[in-house]
Design an enzyme around this catalytic site. Structure first.
Site, PDB file in Angstrom:
ATOM      1  CE  LYS A 174       5.330   4.320 -28.276  1.00 20.07           C
ATOM      2  NZ  LYS A 174       6.552   3.556 -28.519  1.00 20.07           N
ATOM      3  CD  GLU A 177       8.927  -1.102 -26.487  1.00 20.36           C
ATOM      4  OE1 GLU A 177       9.153  -0.405 -25.500  1.00 20.36           O
ATOM      5  OE2 GLU A 177       8.175  -2.092 -26.473  1.00 20.36           O
ATOM      6  N   GLY A 228      -1.526  -2.657 -33.528  1.00 19.23           N
ATOM      7  CA  GLY A 228      -2.408  -3.809 -33.376  1.00 19.23           C
ATOM      8  C   GLY A 228      -3.809  -3.396 -32.907  1.00 19.23           C
ATOM      9  CB  THR A 231      -2.240  -1.430 -29.125  1.00 20.15           C
ATOM     10  OG1 THR A 231      -1.483  -2.620 -29.038  1.00 20.15           O
ATOM     11  CG2 THR A 231      -1.536  -0.331 -28.364  1.00 20.15           C
ATOM     12  N   GLY A 232      -5.110  -0.645 -30.222  1.00 17.32           N
ATOM     13  CA  GLY A 232      -6.021   0.392 -30.720  1.00 17.32           C
ATOM     14  C   GLY A 232      -7.252   0.538 -29.832  1.00 17.32           C
ATOM     15  CD  GLU A 249      -5.070   3.995 -41.143  1.00 13.65           C
ATOM     16  OE1 GLU A 249      -5.298   2.925 -41.725  1.00 13.65           O
ATOM     17  OE2 GLU A 249      -5.597   5.068 -41.442  1.00 13.65           O
ATOM     18  CB  CYS A 283      -1.451  -3.480 -41.614  1.00 12.87           C
ATOM     19  SG  CYS A 283      -1.231  -2.193 -42.832  1.00 12.87           S
ATOM     20  CD  GLU A 384      -2.345  -8.131 -37.992  1.00 13.82           C
ATOM     21  OE1 GLU A 384      -2.403  -7.657 -36.838  1.00 13.82           O
ATOM     22  OE2 GLU A 384      -2.294  -7.433 -39.005  1.00 13.82           O
TER      23      GLU A 384
HETATM   24  P1  NDP Z   1       1.442  -2.462 -31.286  1.00 17.10           P
HETATM   25  O1  NDP Z   1      -0.004  -2.181 -31.257  1.00 17.10           O
HETATM   26  O2  NDP Z   1       2.008  -3.357 -30.268  1.00 17.10           O
HETATM   27  O3  NDP Z   1       2.283  -1.095 -31.177  1.00 17.10           O
HETATM   28  C1  NDP Z   1       2.122  -0.009 -32.035  1.00 17.10           C
HETATM   29  C2  NDP Z   1       2.598   1.235 -31.320  1.00 17.10           C
HETATM   30  O4  NDP Z   1       1.763   1.477 -30.198  1.00 17.10           O
HETATM   31  C3  NDP Z   1       4.012   1.128 -30.777  1.00 17.10           C
HETATM   32  O5  NDP Z   1       4.650   2.393 -30.867  1.00 17.10           O
HETATM   33  C4  NDP Z   1       3.755   0.748 -29.335  1.00 17.10           C
HETATM   34  O6  NDP Z   1       4.785   1.056 -28.449  1.00 17.10           O
HETATM   35  C5  NDP Z   1       2.537   1.585 -29.033  1.00 17.10           C
HETATM   36  N1  NDP Z   1       1.802   1.126 -27.862  1.00 17.10           N
HETATM   37  C6  NDP Z   1       1.806  -0.104 -27.291  1.00 17.10           C
HETATM   38  N2  NDP Z   1       1.006  -0.125 -26.204  1.00 17.10           N
HETATM   39  C7  NDP Z   1       0.493   1.120 -26.082  1.00 17.10           C
HETATM   40  C8  NDP Z   1      -0.397   1.750 -25.153  1.00 17.10           C
HETATM   41  N3  NDP Z   1      -0.909   1.082 -24.124  1.00 17.10           N
HETATM   42  N4  NDP Z   1      -0.723   3.039 -25.340  1.00 17.10           N
HETATM   43  C9  NDP Z   1      -0.230   3.726 -26.384  1.00 17.10           C
HETATM   44  N5  NDP Z   1       0.648   3.207 -27.283  1.00 17.10           N
HETATM   45  C10 NDP Z   1       0.994   1.925 -27.145  1.00 17.10           C
HETATM   46  O7  NDP Z   1       1.733  -2.943 -32.746  1.00 17.10           O
HETATM   47  P2  NDP Z   1       3.106  -3.426 -33.333  1.00 17.10           P
HETATM   48  O8  NDP Z   1       4.162  -2.410 -33.107  1.00 17.10           O
HETATM   49  O9  NDP Z   1       3.309  -4.810 -32.845  1.00 17.10           O
HETATM   50  O10 NDP Z   1       2.766  -3.394 -34.900  1.00 17.10           O
HETATM   51  C11 NDP Z   1       2.124  -4.400 -35.536  1.00 17.10           C
HETATM   52  C12 NDP Z   1       0.639  -4.091 -35.690  1.00 17.10           C
HETATM   53  O11 NDP Z   1       0.433  -2.887 -36.406  1.00 17.10           O
HETATM   54  C13 NDP Z   1      -0.052  -5.161 -36.505  1.00 17.10           C
HETATM   55  O12 NDP Z   1      -1.207  -5.609 -35.855  1.00 17.10           O
HETATM   56  C14 NDP Z   1      -0.410  -4.458 -37.802  1.00 17.10           C
HETATM   57  O13 NDP Z   1      -1.515  -4.957 -38.445  1.00 17.10           O
HETATM   58  C15 NDP Z   1      -0.582  -3.061 -37.378  1.00 17.10           C
HETATM   59  N6  NDP Z   1      -0.356  -2.173 -38.504  1.00 17.10           N
HETATM   60  C16 NDP Z   1      -1.439  -1.610 -39.133  1.00 17.10           C
HETATM   61  C17 NDP Z   1      -1.295  -0.803 -40.248  1.00 17.10           C
HETATM   62  C18 NDP Z   1      -2.481  -0.178 -40.932  1.00 17.10           C
HETATM   63  O14 NDP Z   1      -2.294   0.699 -41.765  1.00 17.10           O
HETATM   64  N7  NDP Z   1      -3.692  -0.575 -40.620  1.00 17.10           N
HETATM   65  C19 NDP Z   1       0.037  -0.527 -40.789  1.00 17.10           C
HETATM   66  C20 NDP Z   1       1.110  -1.138 -40.049  1.00 17.10           C
HETATM   67  C21 NDP Z   1       0.889  -1.935 -38.945  1.00 17.10           C
HETATM   68  P3  NDP Z   1       5.970   0.015 -28.131  1.00 17.10           P
HETATM   69  O15 NDP Z   1       7.127   0.748 -28.638  1.00 17.10           O
HETATM   70  O16 NDP Z   1       6.008  -0.161 -26.675  1.00 17.10           O
HETATM   71  O17 NDP Z   1       5.673  -1.257 -28.829  1.00 17.10           O
END
Ligand code: NDP
Length: 490
Positions: A174, A177, A228, A231-232, A249, A283, A384
């Site tokens: 996935k 979005e 994030g 969400t994790g 991650e 990140c 963050e």
């Molecule tokens: P989110 O956690 O909002 O979303 C990440 C993904 O998870 C998206 O595809 C999102 O879908 C999906 N998601 C959201 N809610 C759920 C749920 N309830 N169940 C399952 N999947 C879900 O993060 P962002 O997209 O806002 O990305 C930014 C974050 O990612 C930052 O906090 C950053 O630090 C982290 N990040 C970490 C990295 C690492 O290597 N540690 C690398 C890159 C980013 P949707 O399409 O709906 O948003």
């Protein structure tokens, strides 16, 4: 651009209810495409296709060499479509063409790396007390759910897909979005190289629906998530019911420590790169700069001088050095943090505003922003922000630098600048973080593991560790003396 479709069981599909959502170019706010709003039913179809493909052995059952040859073909296709992928990535995410181009090159290299790795020796044998040959083999986990964010739409996808496929798994993927465009092109490549039906499936749509179904479904054996921390945590709880393997991650608030004995211009240069590359939507961004007090004023002056010169603009302008934020929603989040910083009593040393001039007025641009006069308790120091916003703190000595550096819930990355080699290593070894640099910031290698300590995640991407995330470990014991054990007397 034509409307996007999902890729399920080897076919391009709309959402079953035909619903779509607009995909926006963050540089100008214009709609570039419409993406299917996938449903729970769509997600289940993808999961069942991946399960069937796994059980039939069309992928796990072929040799590692054959799988590697597919991965190499994918890498070649990424190179062939490099210009198109670069332009799509810039349109999808907003990042400058230069950054997008690097990501595309890295994506091809990542497929090549795992194509090579999967054909190399693995497993172990053991000397045990019995007349027994004990050994370990690595096997695919099964159906892997892969969920990625929007900041590296192509590269984050590839960091998961390449090792997952190399290991022999089938996948339900996935994209965010917000950025489904480049991932869709990647799946076109999968189709072009002839990946067997059902091996790689992509469902678009909301995390709360599609992502949640992937995390909770009993036919998904493993979930690998980048996004994030909030969400994790949710995904980990959701996955617990079916005892899936979880790899996370997550976010960071990474320190970049500058000692007075560092090469000054190098430190300033990397500190700028550490926070403003990717508009701070990285990140591992060095979002907390810690500077030894004897050079603090000089450092802030020079850093601000250079931050003010960064050319902010649309990613497709070759002169642009920093692009927009990814979405209106994210722009608002970053601006609200800047406002919060002011309310908390920090001083804006430069930036601090949305850019609305001329051709940038409809995009989501924010000035490179520097906060000084901060303390460790402030939210802008602890949380963050994921934008072009940095805090610069002062420290007295090595011990205080380490204390401040480790003083958040995160532990993703960190850098140290010093010309004293022993001090550099000493400080790095005290950092509770998974990715570190000495006299550098940000370089990332397919060969080296990527991931965090503390609330920055569990597990690692890339390198041999990144492959192992997608493998089960099986112990095999072969009796070399085949006769009854004689445990019971009769
Ligand atoms: P989110 O956690 O909002 O979303 C990440 C993904 O998870 C998206 O595809 C999102 O879908 C999906 N998601 C959201 N809610 C759920 C749920 N309830 N169940 C399952 N999947 C879900 O993060 P962002 O997209 O806002 O990305 C930014 C974050 O990612 C930052 O906090 C950053 O630090 C982290 N990040 C970490 C990295 C690492 O290597 N540690 C690398 C890159 C980013 P949707 O399409 O709906 O948003």
């Amino acid at each position: 651009m034509v409307n996007l479709k999902m890729f399920i069981d080897g076919e391009w599909k709309d959402a079953e209810n035909q619903e779509t959502r607009p995909v926006i170019n963050p540089a100008n706010g214009e709609v570039i495409s419409y993406a299917p709003e996938g449903t729970t039913a769509d997600t289940r179809k993808a999961i069942y296709a991946a399960r069937r493909a796994f059980e039939e052995g069309v992928w796990s059952g072929i040799s590692a060499q054959e799988r590697a040859s597919y991965l190499l073909k994918i890498a070649d296709k990424i190179d062939e479509y490099a210009d198109e992928l670069t332009e799509l990535e810039t349109m999808d995410n907003g990042k400058p063409l230069r950054e997008a181009g690097f990501d595309v090159g890295d994506a091809a290299a990542c497929f090549r790396y795992y194509a090579g790795l999967i054909t190399k020796p693995d497993g172990q044998t053991y000397h045990v007390a019995d007349p027994m040959q004990a050994m370990v083999v690595r096997e695919p986990i099964g159906v892997c759910g892969l969920i990625v964010p929007w900041n590296y739409p192509l590269l984050m996808s590839v960091w998961k897909i390449a090792p997952a496929l190399a290991a022999g798994n089938t996948i339900v993927f996935k994209p965010s979005e917000v950025t489904p465009v480049t991932p869709k092109k990647l799946f076109e490549i999968f189709e072009e190289v002839g990946l067997p039906k059902g091996v790689a499936n992509m469902v678009m749509g909301a995390g709360a629906i599609v992502g949640n179904e992937i995390a909770s479904h009993p036919e998904v054996d493993m979930i690998s998530f980048t996004g994030g921390t909030k969400t994790g945590k949710h995904i980990m709880k959701t996955a617990a019911d079916t005892m899936k393997k979880v790899s996370l991650e997550l976010g960071g608030k990474s320190p970049n420590i500058i000692f007075a004995d560092a090469d000054f211009e190098t430190a300033v240069d990397y500190a700028l790169f550490g926070i403003f590359a990717g508009s701070g939507q990285v990140c591992s961004a060095g979002s907390r700069i810690l500077v030894e007090e004897s050079i603090y004023e000089k450092f802030v002056d020079r850093f601000v001088e250079r931050a003010n010169q960064i050319k902010v603009g649309p990613g497709d302008d070759p002169a642009t050095e920093m692009g927009p934020l990814v979405s209106k929603e994210h722009l608002e989040k970053v601006l609200s943090y800047i406002e919060l910083g002011r309310q908390e009593g920090a001083t804006v040393a430069c930036g601090g505003n949305r850019i609305v001039k001329n051709n940038l007025k409809n995009g989501y641009f924010v000035e490179p922003t520097v906060f000084v006069d901060v303390n460790q308790e402030m939210k802008i120091v602890q949380e963050e922000i994921f934008g072009p916003v940095v805090v610069i703190q002062k420290f007295k000595d090595e011990a205080e630098a380490i204390k401040l550096a480790n003083g958040t819930v995160y532990g993703l990355a960190g850098g140290v600048f010093t010309n004293n080699g022993a001090k550099g290593l000493r400080v790095i070894k005290k950092l509770r973080a998974g990715i570190t640099w000495v006299n550098s910031y940000h370089p990332t290698y397919n060969e080296a593991p990527w991931g965090g300590y503390k609330q920055s995640g569990i597990g690692r991407s890339l390198g041999t560790f990144g492959l192992e995330e997608f493998q089960e470990i099986k112990q095999i014991n072969i009796n070399l003396q085949v006769e009854p054990i004689g445990w019971f007397s009769n």
